[in-house]
Design a protein around this motif. Structure first.
Motif, PDB file in Angstrom:
ATOM      1  N   ILE A 173       0.862  -1.178   0.000  1.00 25.69           N
ATOM      2  CA  ILE A 173       0.000   0.000   0.000  1.00 25.69           C
ATOM      3  C   ILE A 173       0.899   1.228   0.000  1.00 25.69           C
ATOM      4  O   ILE A 173       1.819   1.332   0.816  1.00 25.69           O
ATOM      5  CB  ILE A 173      -0.924   0.042   1.236  1.00 25.69           C
ATOM      6  CG1 ILE A 173      -1.906  -1.131   1.224  1.00 25.69           C
ATOM      7  CG2 ILE A 173      -1.661   1.372   1.302  1.00 25.69           C
ATOM      8  CD1 ILE A 173      -2.774  -1.223   2.473  1.00 25.69           C
ATOM      9  N   ALA A 229       4.212  -1.126   3.348  1.00 23.34           N
ATOM     10  CA  ALA A 229       3.517   0.145   3.132  1.00 23.34           C
ATOM     11  C   ALA A 229       4.490   1.310   3.150  1.00 23.34           C
ATOM     12  O   ALA A 229       5.417   1.347   3.961  1.00 23.34           O
ATOM     13  CB  ALA A 229       2.447   0.350   4.193  1.00 23.34           C
ATOM     14  N   ILE A 270      -2.617   0.055  11.786  1.00 22.93           N
ATOM     15  CA  ILE A 270      -1.850  -0.376  10.619  1.00 22.93           C
ATOM     16  C   ILE A 270      -1.178  -1.698  10.954  1.00 22.93           C
ATOM     17  O   ILE A 270      -0.428  -1.783  11.934  1.00 22.93           O
ATOM     18  CB  ILE A 270      -0.796   0.676  10.227  1.00 22.93           C
ATOM     19  CG1 ILE A 270      -1.473   2.010   9.902  1.00 22.93           C
ATOM     20  CG2 ILE A 270       0.045   0.173   9.061  1.00 22.93           C
ATOM     21  CD1 ILE A 270      -0.500   3.142   9.632  1.00 22.93           C
ATOM     22  N   LEU A 280      -5.333  -0.325   7.920  1.00 23.07           N
ATOM     23  CA  LEU A 280      -4.561  -0.805   6.785  1.00 23.07           C
ATOM     24  C   LEU A 280      -4.010  -2.175   7.132  1.00 23.07           C
ATOM     25  O   LEU A 280      -3.468  -2.361   8.223  1.00 23.07           O
ATOM     26  CB  LEU A 280      -3.371   0.112   6.469  1.00 23.07           C
ATOM     27  CG  LEU A 280      -3.631   1.557   6.094  1.00 23.07           C
ATOM     28  CD1 LEU A 280      -2.316   2.244   5.735  1.00 23.07           C
ATOM     29  CD2 LEU A 280      -4.590   1.653   4.944  1.00 23.07           C
TER      30      LEU A 280
END
Length: 145
Positions: free
Chosen positions: A56, A73, A83, A68
């Motif tokens: 991501i 990421a 996250i 997320l």
């Protein structure tokens, strides 16, 4: 209006890009969850879960309110939520993260801001009390009789 020149010769399949990169452009707002298999870049706004088995990227204008979940990421925009990253979480530029992070590797540039807790272990955090000490730590700190 549409002609056959958009189809490849012989196999009948369209010549759409076969890439597994998903892009949420600037000015786009999504209310709901995004679940995909490939990489995703978010330059717009998302209110909901963003989950992928790949990477991501939250661009400088990206704004996510929600969790997320991914393999890796890069965050340059704003994320408010939990996250969970299997490998590397990298906060770049003027990134702003408000929420807890679960990752194996964490990198952060000096201009990025992070407000939350970071867990870099395989185990989930234990229940905490008002004094901020976990149940496991509190029991371990009590004197032996």
């Amino acid at each position: 209006m549409f002609n056959n020149s958009s189809k490849s010769k012989g196999d009948g399949k369209s010549m759409l890009p076969s890439s597994t990169i998903n892009i949420i452009g600037s000015g786009t707002s999504i209310q709901g969850d995004i679940v995909c298999e490939g990489d995703i870049r978010i330059d717009g706004q998302v209110n909901g879960l963003v989950s992928t088995k790949a990477k991501i990227v939250v661009g400088p204008e990206g704004d996510i309110t929600g969790d997320l979940v991914c393999q890796s990421a890069d965050i340059m925009g704003k994320v408010t939520g939990i996250i969970k990253v299997d490998e590397l979480l990298f906060l770049k530029g003027n990134a702003l993260v408000k929420g807890d992070v679960y990752t194996n590797h964490f990198e952060m540039e000096p201009t990025a801001k992070f407000n939350g807790r970071c867990y870099m272990e395989d185990e989930k955090p234990t229940e905490t009390h008002k004094n901020g000490k976990s149940v496991a730590k509190k029991e371990a700190e009590q004197p032996q009789a």
